[in-house]
Design an enzyme around this catalytic site. Structure first.
Site, PDB file in Angstrom:
ATOM      1  N   ASP A  91       0.863  -1.182   0.000  1.00  0.00           N
ATOM      2  CA  ASP A  91       0.000   0.000   0.000  1.00  0.00           C
ATOM      3  C   ASP A  91       0.901   1.234   0.000  1.00  0.00           C
ATOM      4  O   ASP A  91       1.521   1.563   1.016  1.00  0.00           O
ATOM      5  CB  ASP A  91      -0.910   0.014   1.234  1.00  0.00           C
ATOM      6  CG  ASP A  91      -2.015  -1.025   1.172  1.00  0.00           C
ATOM      7  OD1 ASP A  91      -1.789  -2.097   0.565  1.00  0.00           O
ATOM      8  OD2 ASP A  91      -3.098  -0.778   1.738  1.00  0.00           O
ATOM      9  N   LYS A 153      -7.100   3.528  -2.799  1.00  0.00           N
ATOM     10  CA  LYS A 153      -7.410   3.473  -1.362  1.00  0.00           C
ATOM     11  C   LYS A 153      -7.605   4.887  -0.843  1.00  0.00           C
ATOM     12  O   LYS A 153      -6.842   5.794  -1.188  1.00  0.00           O
ATOM     13  CB  LYS A 153      -6.275   2.762  -0.632  1.00  0.00           C
ATOM     14  CG  LYS A 153      -6.396   2.704   0.881  1.00  0.00           C
ATOM     15  CD  LYS A 153      -5.204   1.944   1.469  1.00  0.00           C
ATOM     16  CE  LYS A 153      -5.127   2.058   2.981  1.00  0.00           C
ATOM     17  NZ  LYS A 153      -3.917   1.392   3.533  1.00  0.00           N
ATOM     18  N   LYS A 182     -10.444   0.292  -1.981  1.00  0.00           N
ATOM     19  CA  LYS A 182     -10.256  -0.009  -0.558  1.00  0.00           C
ATOM     20  C   LYS A 182     -10.588   1.241   0.258  1.00  0.00           C
ATOM     21  O   LYS A 182     -10.060   2.327   0.002  1.00  0.00           O
ATOM     22  CB  LYS A 182      -8.820  -0.442  -0.272  1.00  0.00           C
ATOM     23  CG  LYS A 182      -8.538  -0.659   1.218  1.00  0.00           C
ATOM     24  CD  LYS A 182      -7.112  -1.130   1.479  1.00  0.00           C
ATOM     25  CE  LYS A 182      -6.810  -1.182   2.973  1.00  0.00           C
ATOM     26  NZ  LYS A 182      -5.434  -1.650   3.256  1.00  0.00           N
TER      27      LYS A 182
END
Length: 222
Positions: A91, A153, A182
């Site tokens: 990430d 995300k 996400k």
């Protein structure tokens, strides 16, 4: 939606600066017991987790976290080491300042470079929505799509605000068909988890999910 299904979408997260190995062991044990998608941990613990748990769970970690403004060479080196240590998902945080300056080619190129390193392993791109205007969020969607990332995300959880359903709805309109979503940051209740999944997220970043759902999960397993 059953607790087991919700937890299967959760990156069981502990990224606090004060996290000790004992803390990390606890969330890894919980991840194995409650079948979360991954554990999301600081990169210094990735190899130790893989050595201790092997194939029992997937390990995810963060790059350029939480500010995103390390230089690209540093982010690439951080990614390379995390992958070598056994991380299966990365990430990364975008360079927020350069996005806000309109330098979208740079942001896209950085995402593309990290994805090239990741190969078949998952790259999620944190755009930190709390710092962006709507136009900047739309620009971020384009960067993530053109950079070839697997996920967009919302948040690090270290900014001024976390995930919002309105941002997920905006993402849906502007990401490419191959990009998943996400939601992370400030997700504390079962209702919030269900709402983000219903809105189209396939992954949730949460530190509270196991605590909230474990009793229900245990009943389902009986």
């Amino acid at each position: 939606m059953k607790a087991k299904e919700i937890l299967s979408h959760v990156d069981h997260t502990l990224l606090k600066q004060t996290a000790t190995w004992q803390d990390i062991e606890r969330i890894c044990d919980e991840a194995v017991q409650y079948h979360t998608a991954t554990v999301m941990v600081p990169s210094c613990y990735v190899k130790r987790i893989k050595d201790a748990y092997g194939a029992k769970l997937k390990v995810a970690t963060v790059v350029g976290f939480p500010n995103g403004n390390a230089n690209m060479t540093a982010k690439l080196a951080e990614t390379m080491q995390a992958l070598a240590d056994g991380a299966e998902e990365i990430d990364m945080v975008i360079n927020i300042g350069r996005l806000k300056a309109g330098e979208t080619d740079f942001v896209t190129d950085e995402i593309r470079a990290l994805k090239a390193l990741c190969g078949d392993r998952v790259l999620k791109v944190i755009v930190e929505t709390c710092f962006l205007t709507e136009d900047e969020k739309i620009a971020a969607c384009k960067c993530v799509t053109e950079g070839g990332a697997d996920f967009i995300k919302t948040s690090t959880g270290f900014g001024t605000a976390g995930a919002k359903l309105s941002d997920i709805e905006l993402f849906k309109k502007h990401i490419g068909p191959g990009v998943k979503m996400k939601a992370a940051g400030g997700i504390h209740t079962r209702e919030e988890m269900e709402a983000f999944l219903a809105a189209g997220c396939t992954r949730l970043g949460a530190s509270a999910a196991v605590k909230v759902l474990k009793d229900e999960f245990d009943k389902e397993e009986k």
